[in-house]
Structures are given as C-alpha cells and as structure tokens.
Design a protein around this motif. Structure first.
Motif, PDB file in Angstrom:
ATOM      1  N   GLN A 101       0.834  -1.288   0.065  1.00 53.22           N
ATOM      2  CA  GLN A 101      -0.022  -0.150   0.068  1.00 53.22           C
ATOM      3  C   GLN A 101       1.040   1.176   0.095  1.00 53.22           C
ATOM      4  N   ASN A 102       1.794   1.250   0.739  1.00 54.98           N
ATOM      5  CA  ASN A 102       2.764   2.390   0.880  1.00 54.98           C
ATOM      6  C   ASN A 102       3.467   2.554  -0.217  1.00 54.98           C
ATOM      7  N   ALA A 103       3.846   1.554  -1.211  1.00 54.63           N
ATOM      8  CA  ALA A 103       4.553   1.455  -2.337  1.00 54.63           C
ATOM      9  C   ALA A 103       3.508   2.300  -3.478  1.00 54.63           C
ATOM     10  N   PHE A 104       2.372   1.864  -3.638  1.00 55.58           N
ATOM     11  CA  PHE A 104       1.286   2.268  -4.477  1.00 55.58           C
ATOM     12  C   PHE A 104       1.058   3.911  -3.868  1.00 55.58           C
ATOM     13  N   GLU A 105       1.112   4.187  -2.828  1.00 55.33           N
ATOM     14  CA  GLU A 105       0.867   5.376  -2.298  1.00 55.33           C
ATOM     15  C   GLU A 105       1.835   6.469  -2.598  1.00 55.33           C
ATOM     16  N   ILE A 106       3.190   6.034  -2.790  1.00 60.43           N
ATOM     17  CA  ILE A 106       4.385   6.790  -3.136  1.00 60.43           C
ATOM     18  C   ILE A 106       4.388   6.948  -4.613  1.00 60.43           C
ATOM     19  N   LEU A 107       4.041   5.778  -5.436  1.00 65.31           N
ATOM     20  CA  LEU A 107       3.812   6.072  -6.880  1.00 65.31           C
ATOM     21  C   LEU A 107       2.741   7.051  -7.267  1.00 65.31           C
TER      22      LEU A 107
ATOM     23  N   ALA B  16       8.838  -0.814  -3.176  1.00 59.50           N
ATOM     24  CA  ALA B  16       8.472  -1.749  -2.137  1.00 59.50           C
ATOM     25  C   ALA B  16       9.733  -2.653  -1.515  1.00 59.50           C
ATOM     26  N   TYR B  17      10.484  -2.924  -2.443  1.00 59.97           N
ATOM     27  CA  TYR B  17      11.813  -3.423  -1.803  1.00 59.97           C
ATOM     28  C   TYR B  17      12.751  -2.419  -0.616  1.00 59.97           C
ATOM     29  N   HIS B  18      12.605  -1.268  -1.231  1.00 57.40           N
ATOM     30  CA  HIS B  18      13.379  -0.495   0.030  1.00 57.40           C
ATOM     31  C   HIS B  18      12.428  -0.199   1.127  1.00 57.40           C
ATOM     32  N   ASN B  19      11.202  -0.099   1.274  1.00 58.43           N
ATOM     33  CA  ASN B  19      10.275   0.040   2.051  1.00 58.43           C
ATOM     34  C   ASN B  19      10.285  -1.284   3.243  1.00 58.43           C
ATOM     35  N   MET B  20      10.671  -2.496   2.399  1.00 63.84           N
ATOM     36  CA  MET B  20      10.760  -3.941   3.113  1.00 63.84           C
ATOM     37  C   MET B  20      11.984  -3.857   4.186  1.00 63.84           C
ATOM     38  N   ILE B  21      13.036  -3.336   3.329  1.00 66.55           N
ATOM     39  CA  ILE B  21      14.476  -3.286   3.978  1.00 66.55           C
ATOM     40  C   ILE B  21      14.424  -2.377   5.301  1.00 66.55           C
ATOM     41  N   ASP B  22      13.747  -1.180   5.238  1.00 66.36           N
ATOM     42  CA  ASP B  22      13.711  -0.338   5.949  1.00 66.36           C
ATOM     43  C   ASP B  22      12.878  -1.116   7.280  1.00 66.36           C
ATOM     44  N   GLN B  23      11.721  -1.580   7.049  1.00 68.34           N
ATOM     45  CA  GLN B  23      11.047  -2.467   8.157  1.00 68.34           C
ATOM     46  C   GLN B  23      12.031  -3.272   8.632  1.00 68.34           C
ATOM     47  N   PHE B  24      12.714  -4.141   7.939  1.00 69.93           N
ATOM     48  CA  PHE B  24      13.412  -5.150   8.551  1.00 69.93           C
ATOM     49  C   PHE B  24      14.538  -4.558   9.466  1.00 69.93           C
ATOM     50  N   ARG B  25      15.125  -3.202   9.108  1.00 66.21           N
ATOM     51  CA  ARG B  25      16.115  -2.324  10.008  1.00 66.21           C
ATOM     52  C   ARG B  25      15.438  -1.987  11.330  1.00 66.21           C
ATOM     53  N   LYS B  26      14.191  -1.498  10.980  1.00 64.28           N
ATOM     54  CA  LYS B  26      13.463  -1.134  12.360  1.00 64.28           C
ATOM     55  C   LYS B  26      13.183  -2.200  13.173  1.00 64.28           C
ATOM     56  N   ARG B  27      12.947  -3.505  12.610  1.00 61.90           N
ATOM     57  CA  ARG B  27      12.527  -4.516  13.610  1.00 61.90           C
ATOM     58  C   ARG B  27      13.593  -5.285  14.191  1.00 61.90           C
ATOM     59  N   LYS B  28      14.670  -5.108  13.601  1.00 56.35           N
ATOM     60  CA  LYS B  28      15.990  -6.018  13.752  1.00 56.35           C
ATOM     61  C   LYS B  28      16.047  -6.363  15.186  1.00 56.35           C
ATOM     62  N   ASN B  29      15.741  -5.223  16.004  1.00 57.91           N
ATOM     63  CA  ASN B  29      16.358  -5.517  17.545  1.00 57.91           C
ATOM     64  C   ASN B  29      15.136  -5.881  18.375  1.00 57.91           C
ATOM     65  N   GLU B  30      13.919  -6.032  17.579  1.00 58.81           N
ATOM     66  CA  GLU B  30      12.835  -6.235  18.468  1.00 58.81           C
ATOM     67  C   GLU B  30      12.633  -7.892  18.413  1.00 58.81           C
TER      68      GLU B  30
END
Length: 161
Positions: free
Chosen positions: A36-42, A62-76
């Motif tokens: 949804q975020n990818a289509f919003e940015i588009l 979408a790929y970059h959003n996914m990577i950002d999400q992985f980085r945010k949750r890495k320590n959780e």
C-alpha cells in the motif's frame, strides 16, 4: 503517468508486488502495508514516473520499504519466533512447495531477494540490479549461490520429500 495508467498499474502489479513482499516478510499484514505504501508513493510521484517504468519503480519502492522495515524491527524480539525455535521444526513436508519455502527462508536476505525477483517475478539481471542497487555481476553471483544452496538443501536425505 495519467490516473488511468496508475489504475492500470494497480490492476497489473498489485498481486505481483504483494507476492514478492509476502515471500520475503512471511507476514501478510506487513506485506499489505508495504505494498500500500509503495502504491501511495507511486501516486504521489505519478507525474514524474513513466508508465513503462512503473513496474520496476513499484518493486524498487516496495523493496526499499521492506528493507527499512527489517532494519526497524531487527532488534525487536518476537515471542512466536522464539517459541518456534524452542519447539523445533519437523523436516517432514507435505510437498515440494513446503520444502522450497523452508529452503528459501534459510537463504541470506539478498540471495533470497535476487532469486525471487528472477525466478518468481521474471526480472532480468539488469532490472534486479536497479531494484536492489547491485551491479549485474553481483546479481548473477547472488542468484547462483541461492540456487546452489536451495539445490543442496532440497537433495539432502533428511529433507527428502
């Protein structure tokens, strides 16, 4: 890109982007949010994006959003993941798809991404390089290593179907 072309992009690529992200995140809700975020940015950039490049643009965002999400949750810490590790996993599969899914989940992130983009989505090496920020030879190496690791995983005796 016109609003009509944008709507056509949604119809053509929403399922493909979702499938790619869902295979990487293994979480349907996160995948839906990322798509949804990818289509919003588009949509926000639809005047600057050519219709012919919209598919690549969507996968890249979408790929970059996914990577950002992985980085945010890495320590959780995720309690369910810890529970699964304690319980252990059975190597008895009901089909090749289950074995392949487990094999994919064991690949390093970049190898998994590259092989999914190539073999599931049909992107060229050059397009995968643009999406991931790698050069073409690096993409080829990651795909080769991923396929080799998957082959070795699938043919071992304890993982035989």
């Amino acid at each position: 890109m016109t609003p009509q072309e944008y709507n056509k992009c949604v119809d053509l690529y929403a399922d493909r982007v979702y499938r790619f992200i869902a295979k990487n995140t293994r979480n349907k809700d996160d995948a839906q949010d990322i798509v949804q975020n990818a289509f919003e940015i588009l949509w926000k950039n639809h005047l600057n994006v050519e219709y012919m490049k919209s598919r690549s643009y969507l996968f890249t965002v979408a790929y970059h959003n996914m990577i950002d999400q992985f980085r945010k949750r890495k320590n959780e810490a995720d309690i369910t993941d810890e529970h699964n590790q304690v319980q252990g996993r059975s190597n008895q599969f009901t089909g090749a798809k289950d074995a392949l899914e487990l094999g994919l989940s064991r690949l390093p992130e970049m190898q998994k991404t590259a092989v999914l983009l190539r073999d599931y989505e049909g992107y060229s090496y050059e397009e995968i390089g643009q999406i991931t920020g790698l050069n073409e030879s690096q993409v080829k190496v990651y795909i080769f290593r991923a396929r080799t690791a998957l082959k070795n995983f699938l043919v071992t005796q304890e993982n035989a179907i």
